[in-house]
Design an enzyme around this catalytic site. Structure first.
Site, PDB file in Angstrom:
ATOM      1  N   GLY A 181      10.697 -10.066 -25.009  1.00 62.02           N
ATOM      2  CA  GLY A 181       9.770  -8.997 -24.636  1.00 62.02           C
ATOM      3  C   GLY A 181      10.341  -7.665 -25.114  1.00 62.02           C
ATOM      4  O   GLY A 181      11.214  -7.624 -26.002  1.00 62.02           O
ATOM      5  N   VAL A 217      13.398 -21.135 -20.127  1.00 57.80           N
ATOM      6  CA  VAL A 217      14.547 -21.017 -19.226  1.00 57.80           C
ATOM      7  C   VAL A 217      14.109 -21.518 -17.853  1.00 57.80           C
ATOM      8  O   VAL A 217      13.072 -21.105 -17.336  1.00 57.80           O
ATOM      9  CB  VAL A 217      15.002 -19.539 -19.115  1.00 57.80           C
ATOM     10  N   ASP A 270      10.993  -5.553 -16.704  1.00 52.57           N
ATOM     11  CA  ASP A 270      10.243  -5.577 -15.445  1.00 52.57           C
ATOM     12  C   ASP A 270      11.023  -6.164 -14.265  1.00 52.57           C
ATOM     13  O   ASP A 270      10.652  -5.927 -13.114  1.00 52.57           O
ATOM     14  CB  ASP A 270       8.948  -6.389 -15.625  1.00 52.57           C
ATOM     15  N   ASN A 324      13.469 -17.778 -26.125  1.00 51.75           N
ATOM     16  CA  ASN A 324      12.107 -17.363 -25.749  1.00 51.75           C
ATOM     17  C   ASN A 324      11.213 -18.591 -25.794  1.00 51.75           C
ATOM     18  O   ASN A 324      11.402 -19.479 -26.606  1.00 51.75           O
ATOM     19  CB  ASN A 324      11.592 -16.299 -26.727  1.00 51.75           C
ATOM     20  N   GLY A 374      14.427 -13.926 -23.288  1.00 49.47           N
ATOM     21  CA  GLY A 374      13.119 -13.265 -23.361  1.00 49.47           C
ATOM     22  C   GLY A 374      12.989 -12.360 -24.562  1.00 49.47           C
ATOM     23  O   GLY A 374      13.832 -11.494 -24.801  1.00 49.47           O
ATOM     24  N   GLU A 431      -7.405  -0.268 -17.823  1.00 49.22           N
ATOM     25  CA  GLU A 431      -7.439  -0.468 -19.283  1.00 49.22           C
ATOM     26  C   GLU A 431      -8.316  -1.676 -19.648  1.00 49.22           C
ATOM     27  O   GLU A 431      -9.039  -1.657 -20.637  1.00 49.22           O
ATOM     28  CB  GLU A 431      -6.019  -0.652 -19.819  1.00 49.22           C
TER      29      GLU A 431
HETATM   30  P1  FAD Z   1       7.758  -8.874 -21.335  1.00 48.57           P
HETATM   31  O1  FAD Z   1       7.323  -7.920 -22.384  1.00 48.57           O
HETATM   32  O2  FAD Z   1       6.760  -9.351 -20.360  1.00 48.57           O
HETATM   33  O3  FAD Z   1       8.411 -10.136 -22.080  1.00 48.57           O
HETATM   34  C1  FAD Z   1       8.972 -11.235 -21.410  1.00 48.57           C
HETATM   35  C2  FAD Z   1       9.269 -12.309 -22.442  1.00 48.57           C
HETATM   36  O4  FAD Z   1       9.942 -13.385 -21.797  1.00 48.57           O
HETATM   37  C3  FAD Z   1       8.018 -12.916 -23.076  1.00 48.57           C
HETATM   38  O5  FAD Z   1       8.225 -13.079 -24.450  1.00 48.57           O
HETATM   39  C4  FAD Z   1       7.872 -14.265 -22.380  1.00 48.57           C
HETATM   40  O6  FAD Z   1       7.237 -15.233 -23.182  1.00 48.57           O
HETATM   41  C5  FAD Z   1       9.332 -14.628 -22.143  1.00 48.57           C
HETATM   42  N1  FAD Z   1       9.536 -15.545 -21.019  1.00 48.57           N
HETATM   43  C6  FAD Z   1       9.111 -15.386 -19.736  1.00 48.57           C
HETATM   44  N2  FAD Z   1       9.540 -16.411 -18.967  1.00 48.57           N
HETATM   45  C7  FAD Z   1      10.260 -17.219 -19.782  1.00 48.57           C
HETATM   46  C8  FAD Z   1      11.008 -18.426 -19.554  1.00 48.57           C
HETATM   47  N3  FAD Z   1      11.110 -18.988 -18.338  1.00 48.57           N
HETATM   48  N4  FAD Z   1      11.655 -18.978 -20.610  1.00 48.57           N
HETATM   49  C9  FAD Z   1      11.593 -18.408 -21.844  1.00 48.57           C
HETATM   50  N5  FAD Z   1      10.917 -17.285 -22.120  1.00 48.57           N
HETATM   51  C10 FAD Z   1      10.255 -16.683 -21.092  1.00 48.57           C
HETATM   52  N6  FAD Z   1       3.834  -0.214 -20.304  1.00 48.57           N
HETATM   53  C11 FAD Z   1       3.953   0.967 -20.979  1.00 48.57           C
HETATM   54  O7  FAD Z   1       5.034   1.572 -20.974  1.00 48.57           O
HETATM   55  N7  FAD Z   1       2.903   1.483 -21.686  1.00 48.57           N
HETATM   56  C12 FAD Z   1       1.707   0.864 -21.773  1.00 48.57           C
HETATM   57  O8  FAD Z   1       0.782   1.352 -22.420  1.00 48.57           O
HETATM   58  C13 FAD Z   1       1.551  -0.379 -21.070  1.00 48.57           C
HETATM   59  N8  FAD Z   1       0.381  -1.059 -21.148  1.00 48.57           N
HETATM   60  C14 FAD Z   1       0.263  -2.271 -20.523  1.00 48.57           C
HETATM   61  C15 FAD Z   1      -0.945  -2.962 -20.645  1.00 48.57           C
HETATM   62  C16 FAD Z   1      -1.103  -4.190 -20.011  1.00 48.57           C
HETATM   63  C17 FAD Z   1      -2.404  -4.917 -20.156  1.00 48.57           C
HETATM   64  C18 FAD Z   1      -0.030  -4.737 -19.250  1.00 48.57           C
HETATM   65  C19 FAD Z   1      -0.198  -6.080 -18.580  1.00 48.57           C
HETATM   66  C20 FAD Z   1       1.167  -4.059 -19.124  1.00 48.57           C
HETATM   67  C21 FAD Z   1       1.329  -2.815 -19.757  1.00 48.57           C
HETATM   68  N9  FAD Z   1       2.535  -2.099 -19.669  1.00 48.57           N
HETATM   69  C22 FAD Z   1       2.668  -0.899 -20.334  1.00 48.57           C
HETATM   70  C23 FAD Z   1       3.690  -2.669 -18.956  1.00 48.57           C
HETATM   71  C24 FAD Z   1       4.609  -3.378 -19.970  1.00 48.57           C
HETATM   72  O9  FAD Z   1       3.862  -4.231 -20.777  1.00 48.57           O
HETATM   73  C25 FAD Z   1       5.720  -4.156 -19.291  1.00 48.57           C
HETATM   74  O10 FAD Z   1       6.427  -3.285 -18.446  1.00 48.57           O
HETATM   75  C26 FAD Z   1       6.664  -4.732 -20.371  1.00 48.57           C
HETATM   76  O11 FAD Z   1       5.994  -5.704 -21.127  1.00 48.57           O
HETATM   77  C27 FAD Z   1       7.907  -5.337 -19.740  1.00 48.57           C
HETATM   78  O12 FAD Z   1       8.751  -5.796 -20.743  1.00 48.57           O
HETATM   79  P2  FAD Z   1       9.796  -6.960 -20.481  1.00 48.57           P
HETATM   80  O13 FAD Z   1      10.754  -6.910 -21.632  1.00 48.57           O
HETATM   81  O14 FAD Z   1      10.354  -6.876 -19.117  1.00 48.57           O
HETATM   82  O15 FAD Z   1       8.969  -8.312 -20.493  1.00 48.57           O
HETATM   83  P1  NAD Z   2      -0.032  -1.708 -10.363  1.00 41.60           P
HETATM   84  O1  NAD Z   2       0.861  -2.119  -9.265  1.00 41.60           O
HETATM   85  O2  NAD Z   2       0.258  -0.464 -11.077  1.00 41.60           O
HETATM   86  O3  NAD Z   2      -1.540  -1.640  -9.831  1.00 41.60           O
HETATM   87  C1  NAD Z   2      -2.074  -2.645  -9.026  1.00 41.60           C
HETATM   88  C2  NAD Z   2      -3.263  -2.099  -8.241  1.00 41.60           C
HETATM   89  O4  NAD Z   2      -3.837  -3.153  -7.490  1.00 41.60           O
HETATM   90  C3  NAD Z   2      -2.857  -1.003  -7.262  1.00 41.60           C
HETATM   91  O5  NAD Z   2      -3.687   0.117  -7.463  1.00 41.60           O
HETATM   92  C4  NAD Z   2      -3.043  -1.662  -5.898  1.00 41.60           C
HETATM   93  O6  NAD Z   2      -3.414  -0.742  -4.904  1.00 41.60           O
HETATM   94  C5  NAD Z   2      -4.156  -2.662  -6.194  1.00 41.60           C
HETATM   95  N1  NAD Z   2      -4.195  -3.771  -5.233  1.00 41.60           N
HETATM   96  C6  NAD Z   2      -3.146  -4.406  -4.663  1.00 41.60           C
HETATM   97  N2  NAD Z   2      -3.586  -5.346  -3.788  1.00 41.60           N
HETATM   98  C7  NAD Z   2      -4.935  -5.307  -3.828  1.00 41.60           C
HETATM   99  C8  NAD Z   2      -5.949  -6.039  -3.159  1.00 41.60           C
HETATM  100  N3  NAD Z   2      -5.666  -6.989  -2.271  1.00 41.60           N
HETATM  101  N4  NAD Z   2      -7.235  -5.752  -3.443  1.00 41.60           N
HETATM  102  C9  NAD Z   2      -7.558  -4.787  -4.341  1.00 41.60           C
HETATM  103  N5  NAD Z   2      -6.637  -4.057  -4.990  1.00 41.60           N
HETATM  104  C10 NAD Z   2      -5.333  -4.322  -4.760  1.00 41.60           C
HETATM  105  O7  NAD Z   2      -0.057  -2.960 -11.370  1.00 41.60           O
HETATM  106  P2  NAD Z   2      -0.571  -3.063 -12.872  1.00 41.60           P
HETATM  107  O8  NAD Z   2      -1.754  -2.208 -13.097  1.00 41.60           O
HETATM  108  O9  NAD Z   2      -0.652  -4.514 -13.171  1.00 41.60           O
HETATM  109  O10 NAD Z   2       0.642  -2.456 -13.693  1.00 41.60           O
HETATM  110  C11 NAD Z   2       1.912  -3.103 -13.669  1.00 41.60           C
HETATM  111  C12 NAD Z   2       2.931  -2.180 -14.296  1.00 41.60           C
HETATM  112  O11 NAD Z   2       2.640  -2.016 -15.685  1.00 41.60           O
HETATM  113  C13 NAD Z   2       2.925  -0.790 -13.682  1.00 41.60           C
HETATM  114  O12 NAD Z   2       4.227  -0.328 -13.596  1.00 41.60           O
HETATM  115  C14 NAD Z   2       2.136   0.041 -14.663  1.00 41.60           C
HETATM  116  O13 NAD Z   2       2.560   1.392 -14.685  1.00 41.60           O
HETATM  117  C15 NAD Z   2       2.457  -0.642 -15.976  1.00 41.60           C
HETATM  118  N6  NAD Z   2       1.327  -0.464 -16.901  1.00 41.60           N
HETATM  119  C16 NAD Z   2       1.305   0.681 -17.629  1.00 41.60           C
HETATM  120  C17 NAD Z   2       0.236   0.913 -18.465  1.00 41.60           C
HETATM  121  C18 NAD Z   2       0.202   2.181 -19.272  1.00 41.60           C
HETATM  122  O14 NAD Z   2       1.155   2.938 -19.215  1.00 41.60           O
HETATM  123  N7  NAD Z   2      -0.860   2.413 -20.022  1.00 41.60           N
HETATM  124  C19 NAD Z   2      -0.802  -0.029 -18.565  1.00 41.60           C
HETATM  125  C20 NAD Z   2      -0.746  -1.177 -17.786  1.00 41.60           C
HETATM  126  C21 NAD Z   2       0.337  -1.380 -16.949  1.00 41.60           C
END
Ligand code: FAD
Ligand code: NAD
Length: 397
Positions: free
Chosen positions: A12, A81, A298, A37, A10, A171
């Protein structure tokens, strides 16, 4: 005897930080490092809500691995993978031959948590990866283009439902309130013909977050047309919309599910004990019972001093990757690993262009200053990945 084999799964936050740390400090004759990846690029997950809404081109959330990896030190395999075989110390791939490892770093991120809700996987969209968010944007633009072109004119509004008002949901909704007025203008649709409904099961938006900041976010978004439905779990998703607890239906051709994440299924399938797919790792980030399986990002689960799990974040994954790279070097050099401790630097959530909320240290931030810091975090990430060159390249886009 060959060199020790480190296989990182991965590209990520967690996986790439491990690789970047290793390639900076590793001598060529110390280990064979392979990164696997499924794409030739890293997607910046923390920015995916922007291309999903179409407020930012997807190129901003995409980093070519050529800009990050030193090919003299790291072998890259683009493949998917399919299995982690911890007994035989092998990683199975969709196309290539299985890879053997001495140490494996599992960083394949999360999967959407659907809680078994009927019809979600089939009918909802997910903010998960770059291809997925391009699809959401295309579909939304298609719905706007189609609105005045429907054969049977009706007063039914164009309704977007976002399921879940956690950080991802908020967001994304923040980006949509910026984008929708432009789409309305472009396709000659009165603004009051477009509904944006954010449905949340918990009694509040952003459950667990600071109340003053939550109130600010809710007011900011409601003033821009968002309808919040709190305390209202989605119980079903169909091709026509969602069904809420109690039976109410909201008609919608675009349901985006942001209701939470769980760990990657490959760990459970490998026979490792998980909680909602995540593995409670030891202080060296290893799966319990395995000295050669490290988990970052994650799919790992770490508890704080109050025995509550830290939420899975990029901040956590990045710190884990940086720490693990040092520990792997220590292992290779016969030294001792150091225990991992997470240090929360702050939490920032954007509410669209120029607005955000957050806590940094003990200070609460609102509006433009919070938004500036959020952007600065993105730039810092590009800097950590590819130095000043990559940061400038992305800032210029
Ligand atoms: P990821 O970043 O998800 O990367 C996983 C990698 O594995 C990817 O490149 C994918 O292509 C690859 N992969 C997956 N499955 C396979 C497979 N089977 N074979 C090969 N490759 C594969 N967190 C913060 O701290 N601050 C923020 O502001 C924030 N904002 C967010 C906004 C959004 C919209 C979202 C969805 C999440 C946000 N998060 C934020 C949470 C954060 O993005 C995740 O916690 C973070 O990306 C996790 O990193 P990771 O390394 O576990 O995996
Ligand atoms: P989350 O688990 O933080 O939020 C999911 C929300 O969906 C919760 O509020 C939950 O109560 C709601 N929910 C669950 N079941 C539901 C249902 N049946 N109907 C309606 N609502 C329901 O998940 P996320 O927002 O995808 O975030 C995932 C992770 O990524 C978290 O750890 C978060 O902190 C992180 N993240 C961080 C940022 C940032 O720091 N700016 C931004 C995005 C995500």
């Amino acid at each position: 005897m060959g060199l020790p084999k480190i296989v990182v799964l991965g590209a990520g936050y967690g996986g790439l930080m491990t690789v970047v740390g290793l390639q900076k400090q590793l001598n060529m004759a110390e280990a064979e490092v392979t990164l696997v990846n499924q794409n030739p690029y890293h997607y910046v997950t923390t920015k995916l809500h922007e291309p999903a809404a179409g407020t930012l081109d997807s190129e901003h959330a995409r980093v070519s691995l050529d800009d990050v990896i030193n090919r003299d030190k790291v072998k890259f395999i683009q493949d998917r993978v399919t299995k982690l075989d911890v007994e035989n110390k092998q990683v199975h791939l969709e196309e290539g031959e299985p890879l053997s490892y001495d140490y494996v770093v599992f960083g394949l991120g999360s999967a959407p948590e659907t809680f078994g809700i009927k019809g979600l996987l089939e009918n909802a969209y997910f903010i998960r990866n770059l291809d997925g968010v391009r699809l959401i944007r295309e579909h939304m633009e298609h719905l706007f283009a189609q609105y005045n072109n429907r054969e049977e004119k009706s007063d039914e509004p164009l309704t977007i439902v976002v399921g879940g008002a956690g950080f991802t949901g908020i967001e994304y909704v923040g980006e949509l309130v910026d984008r929708i007025p432009h789409l309305c203008k472009q396709f000659d649709i009165p603004r009051d013909k477009v509904r944006l409904v954010n449905v949340e099961a918990a009694p509040t938006v952003l459950p667990g977050f600071d109340k003053e900041l939550v109130d600010y976010a809710v007011q900011y978004l409601e003033e821009r047309g968002v309808e919040f439905r709190i305390n209202t779990p989605i119980e079903e998703c169909t091709s026509e919309g969602v069904v809420l607890k109690g039976g109410e239906k909201i008609q919608s051709s675009l349901v985006v599910w942001t209701g939470g994440v769980r760990g990657n299924a490959l760990l459970e399938e490998a026979g490792i004990e998980t909680m909602r797919g995540r593995v409670k790792v030891d202080e060296y980030l290893r799966a319990p019972g395995y000295e050669d399986v490290f988990i970052v990002g994650d799919s790992s689960l770490i508890f704080n001093e109050e025995e509550r799990p830290y939420p899975p974040t990029a901040q956590m994954a990045t710190q884990q990757g940086q720490h693990l790279a040092k520990n792997l070097l220590a292992l290779l050099r016969g030294g001792e690993m150091k225990p991992f401790r997470f240090e929360l630097k702050g939490t920032l959530a954007s509410l669209g262009r120029g607005a955000a909320i957050g806590i940094v240290g003990k200070k609460k931030l609102f509006g433009k200053p919070a938004s500036f810091l959020k952007r600065a975090n993105d730039w810092r990430w590009f800097f950590q990945l590819g130095g000043i060159g990559l940061m400038m390249k992305k800032m210029k886009l």
